[in-house]
Structures are given as C-alpha cells and as structure tokens.
Design an enzyme around this catalytic site. Structure first.
Site, PDB file in Angstrom:
ATOM      1  CB  ALA A   1      20.847  62.666   7.624  1.00 43.84           C
TER       2      ALA A   1
ATOM      3  CB  SER B   1      23.105  60.062   2.171  1.00 44.00           C
ATOM      4  OG  SER B   1      22.447  59.283   3.148  1.00 44.00           O
ATOM      5  CG  ASP B   2      27.077  61.216   7.598  1.00 39.80           C
ATOM      6  OD1 ASP B   2      28.153  60.983   7.009  1.00 39.80           O
ATOM      7  OD2 ASP B   2      26.938  61.122   8.819  1.00 39.80           O
ATOM      8  CD  GLN B   3      23.902  53.826   8.371  1.00 34.22           C
ATOM      9  OE1 GLN B   3      24.883  53.108   8.239  1.00 34.22           O
ATOM     10  NE2 GLN B   3      22.687  53.440   7.982  1.00 34.22           N
TER      11      GLN B   3
END
Length: 199
Positions: free
Chosen positions: A112, A75-77
C-alpha cells in the site's frame, strides 16, 4: 542534481526503509526521509490488505503532522499467505519457518502507498497486489538462501531484487516495483494529483 520548480512543495518519505528510499530516488526528485512513529500491530481479524492500507495511511499522516507543508509518502507491505499476514521475520529461525510455509504456494504481497499533504488536505491511498508463486523449496535450499542473503528485514523473507528471485516460479503484477516495497506507478500518479511536477 535536479532542482524542483520554485512552487513545488517539499517531498518527504515517511519510511526508514532503504529499499523504499532507493526506489524513490529513481524519480529524480529531492526528498527528505522521516521515521513514522506508528504501532504496526495488526487489529484482531484484520485482513492483510486492510492492514497494509491502514498502516500506509497512518504513516503518511503521522509524518505529515510533523511536516504540514510537505507532500508525504507512507507505505507498508504485508505478505498474505491464504489470508494470514506474514511480516518481517527479524531473525533466522522465523525466516526458515516463513519460507517453509510458502514453498509451493502462491503468496500475495500487498503493498500500500499513501500520499498526504496536511496544508492542502490532500489524502490518497492505493494498493498494489503482487502474486508470487514460490518453488517447492527443499530445507537445504532455504538454509542456503538465508545464509547468503539474510533477508530478515523483508516481509516474507525473500528479496526478489536479489538472490530471492531464484526461489520463485512466477511473479504477476501491474506495478513491478511494488514487490520491492514502493509501487512507483501508483506513487507517481498520486504525487501528480497532489500537485508535484515530476521530471
């Protein structure tokens, strides 16, 4: 502790974020944590949503190579202010600068999530966008908040699950945990598609 069914593949969270770990614990599934070795530098001209999607998938793939039999979550923000990516501030001065930029503005937090299983060739990635409207903050409010919460490991310098909620006028999202760092509605959907049985 919940025991997974015997046919269940192991689950690995490809992230060192304590926020993501705490969110994933809500699903009551046993999982391991592994650090993805991924360069998070944005590509020239890369839009914040594209950066978040690319990095989430890259993190999941990197960890899946080390755990080929597992189902891996990456995940990434990225905080998106008028098309400009805002990352984790890392230090006080940068956090002050970010919050000054965001006051009175609507910031879109692009979160994401990717789920990958190397053994089965399963790969999915999705994005949850959260619109956050910041109040017209004074410099004094910014300083007071940062001294109290020190959110230097959070994209956009504010923790909505903590005192940071006081900085905001509104939040709009269809996946409420996305703002904290892992969109659980989308994650559950993808884990089921990957073959995991959720409690």
């Amino acid at each position: 502790m919940h025991q997974s069914p015997p046919q269940q593949r192991p689950l690995v969270l490809g992230s060192t974020s304590r926020y993501r770990r705490e969110l994933l614990e809500r699903l009551n599934l046993p999982f391991e944590v592994a650090a993805p070795d991924v360069d998070e530098t944005p590509l020239p001209g890369e839009a914040p949503r594209d950066l978040a999607l690319r990095l989430a998938l890259a993190k999941a793939r990197a960890v899946a190579q080390q755990h080929p039999g597992a189902v891996v979550i990456g995940s990434d923000q990225v905080a998106d202010l008028a098309g400009e990516p805002l990352g984790k501030p890392g230090r006080h001065e940068r956090a002050v600068q970010q919050l000054r930029q965001m006051r009175g503005q609507t910031v879109v937090f692009q979160t994401a999530v990717a789920v990958v299983c190397a053994a089965t060739g399963f790969e999915q990635v999705d994005l949850a966008s959260v619109e956050v409207r910041f109040r017209a903050l004074s410099d004094e409010e910014i300083e007071r908040y940062l001294r109290a919460e020190q959110p230097y490991d959070c994209a956009g310098s504010a923790k909505s699950e903590g005192l940071g909620i006081a900085l905001l006028d509104a939040i709009h999202s269809d996946d409420p945990t996305a703002l904290i760092g892992l969109p659980l509605i989308r994650t559950c959907r993808m884990l089921r598609a990957a073959g995991l049985v959720l409690p």
